[in-house]
Scaffold this motif. Sequence first.
Motif, PDB file in Angstrom:
ATOM      1  N   THR A   1      33.834  51.103  52.841  1.00 39.03           N
ATOM      2  CA  THR A   1      34.348  52.464  52.787  1.00 39.03           C
ATOM      3  C   THR A   1      34.260  53.106  54.173  1.00 39.03           C
ATOM      4  O   THR A   1      33.294  52.930  54.900  1.00 39.03           O
ATOM      5  CB  THR A   1      33.519  53.304  51.793  1.00 39.03           C
TER       6      THR A   1
ATOM      7  N   ARG B   1      51.818  45.877  43.434  1.00 38.60           N
ATOM      8  CA  ARG B   1      50.402  45.500  43.511  1.00 38.60           C
ATOM      9  C   ARG B   1      50.054  44.925  44.878  1.00 38.60           C
ATOM     10  O   ARG B   1      48.924  45.082  45.354  1.00 38.60           O
ATOM     11  CB  ARG B   1      50.045  44.499  42.411  1.00 38.60           C
TER      12      ARG B   1
ATOM     13  N   ALA C   1      37.609  38.777  53.237  1.00 40.42           N
ATOM     14  CA  ALA C   1      38.470  39.965  53.188  1.00 40.42           C
ATOM     15  C   ALA C   1      39.698  39.809  54.071  1.00 40.42           C
ATOM     16  O   ALA C   1      40.679  40.543  53.915  1.00 40.42           O
ATOM     17  CB  ALA C   1      37.691  41.204  53.623  1.00 40.42           C
TER      18      ALA C   1
ATOM     19  N   ARG D   1      42.018  45.136  50.437  1.00 35.76           N
ATOM     20  CA  ARG D   1      41.445  46.493  50.478  1.00 35.76           C
ATOM     21  C   ARG D   1      40.097  46.584  49.762  1.00 35.76           C
ATOM     22  O   ARG D   1      39.184  47.278  50.219  1.00 35.76           O
ATOM     23  CB  ARG D   1      42.422  47.494  49.848  1.00 35.76           C
ATOM     24  N   ASN D   2      39.966  45.872  48.646  1.00 34.87           N
ATOM     25  CA  ASN D   2      38.736  46.019  47.846  1.00 34.87           C
ATOM     26  C   ASN D   2      37.531  45.310  48.459  1.00 34.87           C
ATOM     27  O   ASN D   2      36.416  45.400  47.944  1.00 34.87           O
ATOM     28  CB  ASN D   2      38.967  45.525  46.415  1.00 34.87           C
ATOM     29  N   LYS D   3      37.745  44.603  49.585  1.00 37.71           N
ATOM     30  CA  LYS D   3      36.636  43.920  50.237  1.00 37.71           C
ATOM     31  C   LYS D   3      36.255  44.550  51.576  1.00 37.71           C
ATOM     32  O   LYS D   3      35.449  43.993  52.317  1.00 37.71           O
ATOM     33  CB  LYS D   3      36.982  42.438  50.434  1.00 37.71           C
TER      34      LYS D   3
ATOM     35  N   GLU E   1      49.142  47.694  46.985  1.00 42.36           N
ATOM     36  CA  GLU E   1      47.857  48.262  46.565  1.00 42.36           C
ATOM     37  C   GLU E   1      46.690  47.371  46.989  1.00 42.36           C
ATOM     38  O   GLU E   1      45.623  47.851  47.351  1.00 42.36           O
ATOM     39  CB  GLU E   1      47.826  48.424  45.039  1.00 42.36           C
ATOM     40  N   GLN E   2      46.899  46.072  46.966  1.00 39.06           N
ATOM     41  CA  GLN E   2      45.812  45.118  47.214  1.00 39.06           C
ATOM     42  C   GLN E   2      45.550  44.868  48.696  1.00 39.06           C
ATOM     43  O   GLN E   2      44.420  44.578  49.084  1.00 39.06           O
ATOM     44  CB  GLN E   2      46.123  43.786  46.529  1.00 39.06           C
ATOM     45  N   TYR E   3      46.630  44.937  49.516  1.00 35.37           N
ATOM     46  CA  TYR E   3      46.492  44.545  50.912  1.00 35.37           C
ATOM     47  C   TYR E   3      46.874  45.688  51.852  1.00 35.37           C
ATOM     48  O   TYR E   3      47.712  46.526  51.538  1.00 35.37           O
ATOM     49  CB  TYR E   3      47.370  43.319  51.211  1.00 35.37           C
TER      50      TYR E   3
END
Length: 280
Positions: free
Chosen positions: A259, A215, A237, A254-256, A218-220
């Motif tokens: 795109t 994870r 972020a 990544r989620n912050k 995946e997260q960073y």
Amino acid sequence: MNAIEIKDLSKSYKGFTLDRLNLTLPNGCIIGLIGENGAGKTTTIKLILDMISRDSGSITILGKDNKDNLLLTKEDIGVVLDEVGISECLTAKQVGKIMKYTFKNWNEYTYSEYLKKLSIPDNKKFKEFSRGMKMKLGIAVALSHNAKPLILDEATSGLDPLIRDEVIDIFGEFTRDENHAILISSHIVSDLEKICDYIAFLHKGKLLLCEEKDRLKEQYGIIHCSADDLINISPSAIIGKKETPYGVEAIVARNKIQTGMEISITDIEQLFIFMAKEAK
């Protein structure tokens, strides 16, 4: 039942405090403890083993408080510390004979097989062993008395890359049994990245993060940009950054990130270094 549960564990020395540590090691898993020298890794391990007294908090091993179960600590936990506590005059063969009377569940056949697998000589005195050979003998002992959790402090330190890889495979085989688990600290982050299910970051006595290894990736991630581009990224972020005359390198959530921005994969060592620097 978890192999080890640590809740709000604190210990203070002059100039250092392990501050309200919370950590859980599930059965069947390996958790890697990462931190710079003095971060609190060895203090944590000594507290788990009740080698030093805690100021506050609780530690349970296999569902029982570690302070009330000295026999459990001896029989059911395999331990390899940074300094292997074996008399220098003993040979590996003599160590096996002593351990037969030390542990109720000592398995002579298992010990003999590990000596062969790790290329440990039977009749050479411990004082003549290299540091790596001493660590290998400690590992062989820890794996030969039917221990359930293993607690390893720098157990891969001093081993050459080939032997380290072999030892890592042995640890992986050990945790295929869901009644087994491993807590391992190491300065060799690449070793932990290979085998651990969970990674815990300790920095100056505080737990910065504890998460499943997969994870984390995946997260960073890591981005390379100009200082001007960095201004347009939300501060929430940015986990950590390094600015040079040539631009900025930053670890980000990544989620912050908007795109379209290119985010590269970061490794565990990079993530820890950036987080630790940011936490100073």
